[in-house]
Design an enzyme around this catalytic site. Sequence first.
Site, short mmCIF file in Angstrom:
data_model
loop_
_atom_site.label_atom_id
_atom_site.label_comp_id
_atom_site.label_asym_id
_atom_site.label_seq_id
_atom_site.Cartn_x
_atom_site.Cartn_y
_atom_site.Cartn_z
N ASP A 25 0.88 -1.17 0.00
CA ASP A 25 0.00 0.00 0.00
C ASP A 25 0.92 1.21 0.00
O ASP A 25 1.87 1.28 0.78
CB ASP A 25 -0.96 0.01 1.19
CG ASP A 25 -2.20 0.83 0.85
OD1 ASP A 25 -2.91 0.46 -0.11
OD2 ASP A 25 -2.45 1.86 1.51
N PHE A 55 4.42 4.63 -13.45
CA PHE A 55 2.96 4.66 -13.40
C PHE A 55 2.55 5.73 -12.40
O PHE A 55 3.39 6.43 -11.82
CB PHE A 55 2.42 3.27 -12.99
CG PHE A 55 2.77 2.86 -11.58
CD1 PHE A 55 1.85 3.05 -10.54
CD2 PHE A 55 4.00 2.29 -11.27
CE1 PHE A 55 2.18 2.68 -9.23
CE2 PHE A 55 4.32 1.92 -9.97
CZ PHE A 55 3.40 2.11 -8.95
P1 ITT Z 1 -3.62 -2.15 -5.40
O1 ITT Z 1 -4.38 -1.61 -4.20
O2 ITT Z 1 -4.39 -3.15 -6.17
O3 ITT Z 1 -2.24 -2.60 -5.03
P2 ITT Z 1 -3.55 0.63 -6.17
O4 ITT Z 1 -2.94 1.36 -7.32
O5 ITT Z 1 -4.98 0.96 -5.83
O6 ITT Z 1 -3.39 -0.94 -6.45
P3 ITT Z 1 -2.72 1.74 -3.63
O7 ITT Z 1 -4.07 1.72 -3.03
O8 ITT Z 1 -1.54 1.35 -2.80
O9 ITT Z 1 -2.63 0.80 -4.91
O10 ITT Z 1 -2.49 3.20 -4.22
C1 ITT Z 1 -1.21 3.60 -4.51
C2 ITT Z 1 -1.27 4.80 -5.46
O11 ITT Z 1 -0.19 5.69 -5.13
C3 ITT Z 1 -1.01 4.36 -6.90
O12 ITT Z 1 -2.23 4.04 -7.58
C4 ITT Z 1 -0.33 5.59 -7.48
O13 ITT Z 1 -1.29 6.55 -7.82
C5 ITT Z 1 0.47 6.11 -6.29
N1 ITT Z 1 1.82 5.51 -6.30
C6 ITT Z 1 2.32 4.57 -5.45
N2 ITT Z 1 3.56 4.22 -5.80
C7 ITT Z 1 3.87 4.94 -6.89
C8 ITT Z 1 4.99 5.02 -7.72
O14 ITT Z 1 6.05 4.24 -7.53
N3 ITT Z 1 4.97 5.88 -8.74
C9 ITT Z 1 3.90 6.66 -8.96
N4 ITT Z 1 2.78 6.64 -8.24
C10 ITT Z 1 2.75 5.79 -7.20
#
Ligand code: ITT
Length: 201
Positions: free
Chosen positions: A69, A154
């Site tokens: 997360d 991403f």
């Molecule tokens: P899962 O819950 O299925 O893992 P998610 O994308 O909804 O997928 P999160 O709830 O952890 O995951 O949200 C994390 C968000 O934070 C992600 O969608 C990106 O918008 C941002 N994020 C996290 N790590 C990142 C990265 O390395 N580069 C860019 N944005 C990132």
Amino acid sequence: MRRIVLATSNAGKVREFRQLLETPDTGILSQAEFALPAIEETGLTFVENALLKARNAALHTGLPALADDSGLEVDALNGAPGIYSSRYAGPAATDTENIDKLLRALQSTPEEQRTARFHCLVVFIRHAGDPCPVICRGIWEGMILHEPRGDHGFGYDPVFYVRDAGCSSAQLEPALKNRVSHRGQALAQLKQELGALFGYY
Ligand code: ITT
């Protein structure tokens, strides 16, 4: 071969986890390979949400599970979007919609106040009832740009400026992002822990 299910539906995370954790002895399976029921991320912290996702995957696959997360904390927005990073512009928001909302919110924020950081919280559980999860974290400091730059990565990568590199994180080669990012740091630590505790790496 040892198999671990990665509890994420984010293809960007799957790519980064595979680059960092996959070895000839350890296969990282994406939860997309199983018909997992979706769960709501009802926690108020990264750690709670990561545990919810990992438990759901372990329960329905019978495999050890990993979850991540993560999110972006922007100082000028009092920490938003934080745990709501993926749904900042709405429940089914795209990366572009989230970035547009962020840039609008920071429209009148001057350069020196555009500080931000990514957080990553990774958990590993051996089974759904594991009372002792392995929990690792990473933080990556940066600034929010005024417009998107670069095509790698991403999420918010195109607007996250990495001072040491002099470019956005979407302009970094994926291998370099993995060495220095919040997720790279958390997974390096996780590899050490899984090695020390269970002889995995
Ligand atoms: P899962 O819950 O299925 O893992 P998610 O994308 O909804 O997928 P999160 O709830 O952890 O995951 O949200 C994390 C968000 O934070 C992600 O969608 C990106 O918008 C941002 N994020 C996290 N790590 C990142 C990265 O390395 N580069 C860019 N944005 C990132």
